[in-house]
Structure formats: C-alpha cells, structure tokens
Design an enzyme around this catalytic site. Structure first.
Site, PDB file in Angstrom:
ATOM      1  CG  ASP A 296      -1.680   1.225   1.444  1.00  0.00           C
ATOM      2  OD1 ASP A 296      -1.895   1.954   0.448  1.00  0.00           O
ATOM      3  OD2 ASP A 296      -2.098   1.499   2.592  1.00  0.00           O
TER       4      ASP A 296
ATOM      5  CG  ASP B 261      -1.409   1.582  -3.706  1.00  0.00           C
ATOM      6  OD1 ASP B 261      -0.201   1.461  -3.982  1.00  0.00           O
ATOM      7  OD2 ASP B 261      -1.826   2.107  -2.642  1.00  0.00           O
TER       8      ASP B 261
ATOM      9  CG  ASP C 154      -6.836 -12.540 -13.612  1.00  0.00           C
ATOM     10  OD1 ASP C 154      -7.603 -13.325 -14.202  1.00  0.00           O
ATOM     11  OD2 ASP C 154      -6.283 -12.805 -12.540  1.00  0.00           O
TER      12      ASP C 154
ATOM     13  CD  GLU D 113      -9.323 -20.377 -12.393  1.00  0.00           C
ATOM     14  OE1 GLU D 113      -9.299 -20.561 -11.182  1.00  0.00           O
ATOM     15  OE2 GLU D 113     -10.141 -19.587 -12.927  1.00  0.00           O
TER      16      GLU D 113
HETATM   17  C1  GLC Z   1     -11.325 -17.802 -10.626  1.00  0.00           C
HETATM   18  C2  GLC Z   1     -10.482 -16.926  -9.736  1.00  0.00           C
HETATM   19  C3  GLC Z   1     -11.205 -16.724  -8.456  1.00  0.00           C
HETATM   20  C4  GLC Z   1     -12.524 -16.047  -8.750  1.00  0.00           C
HETATM   21  C5  GLC Z   1     -13.316 -16.822  -9.805  1.00  0.00           C
HETATM   22  C6  GLC Z   1     -14.444 -16.006 -10.341  1.00  0.00           C
HETATM   23  O1  GLC Z   1     -11.502 -19.051 -10.095  1.00  0.00           O
HETATM   24  O2  GLC Z   1      -9.209 -17.465  -9.553  1.00  0.00           O
HETATM   25  O3  GLC Z   1     -10.470 -15.969  -7.539  1.00  0.00           O
HETATM   26  O4  GLC Z   1     -13.281 -15.953  -7.586  1.00  0.00           O
HETATM   27  O5  GLC Z   1     -12.533 -17.184 -10.894  1.00  0.00           O
HETATM   28  O6  GLC Z   1     -14.000 -15.037 -11.233  1.00  0.00           O
HETATM   29 CA    CA Z   2      -3.532   2.160  -1.187  1.00  0.00          CA
END
Ligand code: GLC
Ligand code: CA
Length: 551
Positions: free
Chosen positions: A20, A28, A97, A247
């Site tokens: 932070d 952040d 992500d 994933e």
């Molecule tokens: C994936 C992520 C997890 C999230 C889920 C919904 O499993 O790793 O953290 O809650 O997707 O997006």
């Molecule tokens: Ca912060």
C-alpha cells in the site's frame, strides 16, 4: 523469441495485499512500482497481476464493471502505464487477468440487459423462463446455491456459475464476442505481455436439461463446443508475441494437449487437480502421494506435446507450507525444489518465496471471501457449533493467501501505514522479506538460487521428464535429461525419515550438487532422507549409456 515464456519465471501479485503506497490499507499500483527492484533482484521475468479493473468488489475484482478502467483504489490508468513502462525497463513483463466468463452485475451491459426482455443487451447474458419457486434446472454454483437467480422485473432467471453478482456472459452471442475481442485487442495494443484467462473452461455450457450425476459442475467444465470460441481468441493472441495461460479446471491432462500444443488455444494451462486433501474436516492436509501422482501425470502427458504451468500457491488456496509442509523453512525449500525444477513455466505467488503461512482466523468477521461465508452458514445450518463451523470453514479458505505481504518485522509488516484491509499475520516479526534478504540460509535466498539455476540451465526448459521411485508415498524423485546432460531431483515430502534405493545405473555416475537444503545429502545407492530433505544433482551421461536408458 516468440516462446520467451518457456524459460521465464512468473510472479503472481494480488494487488490488494502486496504493498500500500498511500496509507488507506489497500495495496495499489504505486506500491507494486515501489517493489519492482525487489522482483528484479529475485529474478522474476514476468508478473501476473490479479484483476485491477473497475469493480464493485464483491469478488475482489473478479466482478468487473468496466473492462477498460482501473479500479480507483488501485490507482489510475496513468499509474498502470507507468508500471508497464518501469517493469519493461527491468525486463519484467506484465500479464493481466482476463475475466470473460462473466461480468459484474453492475456492468452497464448487465444493467441494460436487466431492464427488459427487449433490451439489445439481453442476449449478452443467459436468461430463461422461471418462477420464484422453480428454476430452469438443478445445477449448483461454485460459491454455493443454484446457478440461477430469479429476476422479478422481467420474470425470468439469469445464469451464473459463481454467484448472482457475477452473471455469466452468453458466448453464443456474436455481438458480445466481438466486443470482448475488441477489448482484448485494446489491452494488447497498450503493450501488455499476455493474459491469464480466468475461469476460461466454463464459457461453454451443456444444454439446460443436462442431468447432474456425480460431478455437480460437469455441465460447465470444458464442454464440447468450447473449441470454436477458443479458436477465435487464439486468432487474436497469435498476432502478438505474448504469453497466455488459462485457468482450465475440468480439462484433463490428456485434453490439455489440445489446449497447450504448438497450435493449441493457449501457451499453457493451470490444472486444478493437485490439491488432493486427506485427514479430518477442519484439519485437512494435502496427500503427498496423490499430489505426486497428479503432478507427474501432467508432466508425462504433456512431455514433448504441450506445456505445463507450474504452481503450488495462488490467491485461491491456503499457504502451501501449512497444508503440505510443516511451516518450517526447510519444508518451504523442499516444496520449492520439488516443483520449480519440473518441466513447464513456474509461477511463484507473493509471499510464497519467504514461506508465508496460514493465518489463524479467530472470527468469521475477519473473513472476506464470500464462498467461505457461505460455507460457514451451511455448516451452522447443519448443526455445527459456531466454533466448529469456524474451524472447518476457515481451514482451507482462500483468505489465507490474502493477508498482507510480509515485508518487514514491525506490526504493519511494512505493508501499510494505515489499517490493512486484512489482518497481518503476527509471525511477520520473524518471517519477512527484510530479514530473509540478509540471511544466506533463508527461504528467500533459496528461491533466488533456484530461479538462477533454472534460468542458466537449458535442461530445465528442454529436458525430458522421467519419474523415479514411483511407489514411494512421500518421496518425489525425477530425472530431467537433455542430450547427455541429466539432472536428478529428490525431495522427501514427509515428516518421517525414509531410506530409498536408487537404480544401479545412477550410482555408477558421478553427480555434482546443484542445490540442497541439507549439507549431508549425496547420491548413494541407499539414500537416507530426513524429513523435508531436498536436493538436485547433475551428471554428464556417456553416450551408450544414455541410449540404453532412453530405450
Ligand atoms: C477464478 C479466480 C477466483 C474467482 C473466480 C471467479 O476461479 O481465480 O479468484 O473468484 O474465478 O472469477
Ligand atoms: Ca492504497
């Protein structure tokens, strides 16, 4: 090099809990920039950033309300661009992500879609006729409860594999797909280096009348038809020198070849099978033998055919030293040796490199994760006392991974000058980056050494994988071979001493030590291993012998 990611080491940052910079208790982007020199020192090649997009934070950023905006708590788009620039100056790439299975229910698309059945955005999501009492089917969501939520105004239900706050996008809709692809392109054109594709194996759903038998989640795990969508995404990815990791729960090690081969949809995927639990509810651990079977099966099934993403921790799981190790520094080193030298791209989750441990939650109010709250409530409904329910529900909660990163020994862990959003583990007093940086025997230094080892020896990238000591329930042992160069890795993942017998062919070789967590470890016919002993050795094979072994 377009496959730069093959000899790269990844570092996962959960921005909320990393550093932070302005004292509001929330990590952040500026905090990450501050710590880039540390990551450079450690030797990582890329960062995977958990979501930093605008979000109402029901699921800490995985519920996105604007794909092209930065969450104000984390900073601004200018901060992000600065991070990208400064990271690139240090040869550290940035992987974002990519959450495209669902959006937030506060995303403008969903808000519009919910207004009426005639909304042009209605079909961006999955709606079916239903009544308050009767949902379209019996499917169950990952966070608990039905996959359907009834919507009073339009008298239909909408679909969500996670939670009502995270409605699933309708991938059958070409207009929706076009908008997603445009957004992906927008980020790539900004200069980012790739994506971790969240929950990507769920974007295709089985027909609504699919009956649930053993696996409640089967109707949305890698369902046929997903190939078409993945191919469309691949077409964009192929235009950039990026890295992609999915994933992909529900994709088997055999099917993973289609996903990760030279012409697969992605460069690599995370398997979600290796955390096989054993023991009593409330004090479960990983079963080492079962974990070994899973990891080594993935190694074999993808050898020469695909590529593995290697990891033992992430933001969704407890700390590995608490569920596989014994929380000692030695066990942290053993686990690192075991997985970082496998074939694939290793990922390190923030704090793992110092051996951060689980947190002892004393109240459900310390928990943020919604699925844990849901589980706790279910346990209470089943008649457990609140004490028992707390123990069971928090045993494997993902919030263990979300307590702030331990930089320093003071009570704020050097994380924030304000009140941190999650409690700080009191063991930061002795377990922190500052202290471990100074000590040559620390977990941190060991990780750094392993990273260097991997980066300077092509056998770890190119070498084949062969399992040894298959029947040992606690010893992980394998050979990595590239031409006449061979590395032998051996780790006792048990808290008991054990003696193993090595093949004669190996004993005839001269082995040099590469790394070990116990100075007395040497290659011997009868190798006696103390709890959590770990080592890697290397040798040069003579030609005929090499051929013989490969037959
Ligand atoms: C994936 C992520 C997890 C999230 C889920 C919904 O499993 O790793 O953290 O809650 O997707 O997006
Ligand atoms: Ca912060």
């Amino acid at each position: 090099m377009s496959d730069w990611w093959k000899n790269a080491i990844g570092y996962q940052i959960y921005p909320r809990s990393f550093k932070d910079s302005n004292g509001d208790g929330i990590g952040d982007i500026k905090g990450i920039i501050e710590k880039l020199p540390y990551l450079e020192w450690l030797g990582v090649d890329f960062i995977w950033l958990n979501p930093i997009y605008a979000s109402p934070n029901f699921d800490n950023g995985y519920d996105i309300s604007d794909f092209r905006a930065v969450q104000p708590e984390f900073g601004t788009m200018a901060d992000f661009k600065e991070l990208l620039k400064k990271a690139h100056e240090k040869n550290i790439r940035i992987i974002m992500d990519l959450v495209i299975n669902h959006t937030s229910n506060q995303h403008p698309w969903f808000i519009e879609a919910a207004k009426s059945k005639e909304s042009p955005y209605r079909d961006y999501y999955l709606w079916e006729n239903a009544t308050k009492e009767k949902m379209p089917n019996e499917w169950q969501s990952f966070f608990g409860g039905s996959t359907w939520t009834y919507h009073d105004l339009t008298e239909q239900a909408y679909f969500h594999v996670f939670a009502p706050e995270l409605p699933d996008l309708n991938w059958k809709n070409p207009q929706m797909r076009a908008e997603i692809k445009e957004m992906i392109q927008w980020w790539l054109d900004l200069g980012i280096d790739g994506f971790r594709l969240d929950a990507i194996s769920h974007i295709q759903k089985a027909p609504w009348d699919f009956p649930i038998s053993t696996n409640p989640w089967a109707p949305f795990m890698n369902v046929t038809g997903i190939e078409a969508y993945m191919t469309e995404l691949k077409e964009i990815f192929d235009r950039y020198p990026i890295m992609t990791v999915g994933e992909a729960s529900g994709v088997s090690s055999r099917e993973a070849v289609d996903w990760t081969s030279e012409d697969g949809f992605l460069n690599m995927i995370f398997e979600l099978e290796h955390n096989v639990r054993k023991g009593e509810l409330g004090s479960e651990r990983i079963d080492p033998l079962e974990m070994k079977k899973v990891l080594f099966r993935w190694q074999k099934d993808l050898d020469q055919k695909g590529w593995n993403a290697l990891y033992v921790e992430n933001h969704d799981n407890p700390r590995i030293v608490s569920i596989l190790g014994d929380e000692s520094e030695k066990s942290a080193k053993a686990i690192a040796t075991m997985y970082i030298l496998l074939k694939g791209t290793p990922f390190i989750y923030q704090g793992q490199e110092i051996g951060m441990t689980n947190y002892s939650f004393t109240s459900i109010n310390q928990i943020d994760a919604k699925d844990t709250h849901h589980y706790y409530q279910t346990l209470l409904d089943q008649g457990y006392s609140s004490k028992q329910a707390l123990k069971i529900a928090t045993d494997w909660t993902r919030d263990h991974a979300r307590t702030p990163m331990q930089w320093e020994s003071d009570s704020s862990a050097g994380f924030s000058t304000g009140k941190p959003w999650m409690p700080i583990n009191p063991n930061t007093k002795g377990l922190n980056v500052a202290r471990q940086k100074e000590s040559s025997a620390s977990v941190l230094r060991y990780y750094r050494q392993l990273i260097q080892l991997r980066k300077t020896n092509s056998v770890f990238v190119e070498g084949s994988f062969d399992e040894l000591l298959v029947d040992s329930p606690q010893v992980f042992a394998y050979l990595r071979t590239e031409k006449n160069r061979q590395v032998f890795v051996i780790v006792n993942m048990g808290a008991e001493e054990v003696t193993v017998k090595l093949p004669e062919t190996m004993i005839a070789q001269v082995w040099q030590i590469l790394i070990r967590n116990n100075e007395s470890l040497m290659v011997k016919e009868q190798m006696q291993l103390e709890p959590f002993d770990a080592a890697a050795f290397e040798t040069q094979l003579i030609e005929e012998k090499y051929k013989k072994e490969k037959q």
